[in-house]
Structure formats: structure tokens, C-alpha cells
Design an enzyme around this catalytic site. Structure first.
Site, PDB file in Angstrom:
ATOM      1  CG  ASN A 258      -2.065  -1.009   1.063  1.00  0.00           C
ATOM      2  OD1 ASN A 258      -2.503  -1.313  -0.042  1.00  0.00           O
ATOM      3  ND2 ASN A 258      -2.517  -1.558   2.183  1.00  0.00           N
ATOM      4  CG  HIS A 260       1.075   2.888   4.258  1.00  0.00           C
ATOM      5  ND1 HIS A 260      -0.226   3.299   4.377  1.00  0.00           N
ATOM      6  CD2 HIS A 260       1.025   1.541   4.461  1.00  0.00           C
ATOM      7  CE1 HIS A 260      -1.011   2.290   4.652  1.00  0.00           C
ATOM      8  NE2 HIS A 260      -0.285   1.214   4.713  1.00  0.00           N
ATOM      9  CB  CYS A 295       5.144   6.402   8.692  1.00  0.00           C
ATOM     10  SG  CYS A 295       6.879   6.858   8.601  1.00  0.00           S
TER      11      CYS A 295
END
Length: 353
Positions: A258, A260, A295
């Protein structure tokens, strides 16, 4: 047992068995000589009786037995609970030969995805259903809670049960139960909450009716296996010692599909700021994590651990230790947005259980 005779005879050429040119001697002390049988120059291995050797085995030391069969899991409880046996490998344990918290989190994630794959609605990404893919939606974790009664050790075979349930209007809860496959004793209980996010805008998205229709037939309406814990930060006073690690950056391998940082990596960052004294002398008994934002690969992270209940920096209660954790972005040398906050409880490895 016998080793058979091996006799190799040279060819009619002048090349030796070892591939070197060898000329027959023609004269010795002015007397003509010759070799009638060239096999005299070659090695001969004769039959030698060999006695069977006894192999001594140390039966006192028991090593983990390897698992030959790959357990892909199966559905139980009328098709609502996914069950899979996992084998704890040598590379999944720490210095004390028990599983690390990252290993536990990885198995939670893997069995949850295998559940969706088995019921036939896993299409793309981490658990995205066909209707989610049409709407460009992905799952993101907002909360994780786990309780550890005993950490599995190297060589253990653990039975994992996992099932899904609705969580409010816009979330889905995943529950897990880890048991000793031999005794049935409960080892770990865990519960997490997931919501949907648009893959392009990176904004949270309401639970579409089409996705709910795909999933709700597989929901098992049970209470969470871990009592819900709402994190309330302790008063920041002289009894809380702050331990900080700066400059943590994601590696390429820390990113998931994804795009991240995978939620399991956050656990490793938390442990970066936990004092070594706690890591060496205590074992994790419970953890609550709340994920505040994602993040990305270019972010720089700061990890902070607050040790609760200290006396002039020393741990007051030596049997149990409590910690509060904070991950936040580093911006211009200072602190930025929160990525995650959490709380953990630790038990002395030497205390009576």
C-alpha cells in the site's frame, strides 16, 4: 559392508592414468628392459572389510522437530473462524528463544489475510475485496491490543484462530487467539480495528454498502477477546523518565504494497527507545497501540518511551514495569505530527508467575 576392487588399465597410448606422458624405460645399467603390463604403473584398490560404526546420539538434549507439512488453514465454527497452525522458526525468536513482538504481529497479519483468501474475497492489496478495488479503497489499522500470557518458543506449533466482526458503522474488528497446539492453553489474545482509506487521496472513507454486503456474511458477532483500553496519558511529572531515539528512517523493505510503512515496523521503532534494562530483564505482557497517521518512505521518525513508576530513575516496582510510547515525525530538528501512541506492560523474567 565391502569396498569392491577397482582396477583401471591404461590404454595402448603412452599417456598415463593421471594424464601425463610417461615413457617406458628402455635400459637400466646398459641392459634392455621393458614393462609388459602397464597396469603395474596404476593404482589398485583392494577389497577391505569395513565394520559398521555406531553413531552416538545425545538423548538428553531435545531439539525442535521440523514440520514437514505446510498448513494452509481451514474454516471451522460453521465457516466463521479461520484456523491455522504455525511453526515457530529459529529466525523468529530472540536471545531468550521466545518469539519477538514483531514476529507475533507478523503472524497476526498473515493469518488475517489468509482468512480472507480462504473465503474467496481477497482480490488485491492487504485484504482488499473486489468492491474495495472498484472504489480504490485499502484497509488501514487504527488500533491494536494484545495480551501475552506466554510467548511461543522456538520449535512450538501454535494454533491460531481468527475471525472478523463489525466495529461501529465504519470499521471492522479482527480477533485472534493463539493456543498451544498440544495442550490447548491460551498463549496470546489480540484484537484490532481497521477502517478504509482512499488509495489516491489518502483520506479515510466510510464503509460502503457494497463492501459491507461482501463481508457481513462472514462476521462473527462476539465481544473483543481483549478488553477495550482507551489510552489516557499519565501526568508528565518527575516520576516519568523520557527515553528518546531520533533519526529513524524507513528502509525500502519496510514499505508494504500500500506504499506506506507497514504497521509491524512501528513496533520495532517503539522498541528502539525502550531502555535496555527492560528489554533484558522483562517480558511483554500487554500492549495497546493507536495509529494516528500513516508514515511514508521519506519521513524521519522520533521514538519516545516514558517509563512509569520510577524512583530517581530506578524502576520502583521490580516485578512489573509500565511504559508509554510515542512515535512522531521529525520536522526541522523538532517534533511534528504524531504517528502512533501506545502503552505497554512488562513482567520480570525472574518473578514468580
Amino acid at each position: 559392508m565391502y569396498v569392491h576392487d577397482i582396477i583401471i588399465r591404461a590404454a595402448s597410448s603412452s599417456s598415463s592414468f593421471w594424464g601425463l606422458d610417461v615413457k617406458d624405460p628402455t635400459k637400466v645399467n646398459a641392459t634392455r628392459v621393458g614393462i609388459k603390463d602397464r597396469s603395474m604403473l596404476l593404482p589398485t584398490i583392494r577389497t577391505i572389510p569395513v565394520k559398521p560404526m555406531m553413531v552416538m546420539i545425545n538423548h538428553k538434549k531435545t531439539l525442535p522437530k521440523p514440520v514437514s507439512d505446510l498448513d494452509l488453514g481451514r474454516m471451522v465454527n460453521d465457516g466463521l473462524v479461520f484456523r491455522q497452525n504455525i511453526y515457530i522458526r529459529s529466525y523468529e525468536v530472540g536471545p531468550d528463544q521466545t518469539t519477538s513482538i514483531e514476529t507475533i504481529m507478523n503472524h497476526l497479519q498473515e493469518t488475517a489475510l489468509n482468512h480472507l483468501k480462504t473465503i474467496g474475497i481477497l482480490q488485491d492489496g492487504f485484504g482488499s475485496t473486489p468492491e474495495m478495488c472498484k472504489k480504490n479503497l485499502i484497509w488501514v489499522m487504527t488500533k491494536m491490543q494484545l495480551v501475552v500470557d506466554r510467548s511461543p518458543a522456538w520449535g512450538d506449533v501454535v494454533q491460531v484462530d481468527t475471525w472478523k466482526a463489525a466495529s461501529g458503522k465504519n470499521g471492522m474488528r479482527c480477533n485472534w487467539m493463539f493456543r498451544d497446539s498440544k495442550t490447548g492453553a491460551v498463549l496470546i489474545r489480540a484484537s484490532s480495528i481497521w477502517v478504509m482509506m482512499n488509495k489516491e487521496t489518502r483520506r479515510l472513507f466510510k464503509f460502503p454498502c457494497e463492501v459491507r454486503a461482501e463481508l457481513e456474511q462472514y462476521f462473527l458477532d462476539t465481544p473483543p477477546v481483549v478488553k477495550q483500553d482507551t489510552i489516557k496519558w499519565s501526568k508528565q511529572d518527575e516520576n516519568i523518565v523520557d527515553h528518546v531515539r531520533n533519526g529513524l528512517t524507513p528502509r525500502w523493505s519496510d514499505l508494504d504494497i500500500n506504499q506506506h510503512v507497514n504497521n509491524v515496523k512501528y513496533i520495532g521503532w517503539i522498541l528502539e527507545s525502550v531502555p535496555v534494562t527492560i528489554m533484558e530483564n522483562y517480558e511483554l505482557t500487554s500492549m495497546t497501540l493507536e495509529y494516528c497517521r500513516e508514515c511514508r518512505k521519506d519521513n524521519v521518525v522520533q521514538s519516545r518511551t516514558f517509563v512509569i513508576g520510577t524512583d530517581n530513575g530506578e524502576i520502583a516496582n521490580r516485578d512489573h514495569v509500565g511504559c508509554e510510547h510515542l512515535l512522531q515525525l521529525e520536522v526541522g530538528g523538532g517534533s511534528g505530527d504524531r504517528i502512533m501512541k501506545g502503552r505497554s506492560r512488562w513482567r520480570s523474567k525472574y518473578a514468580e508467575k
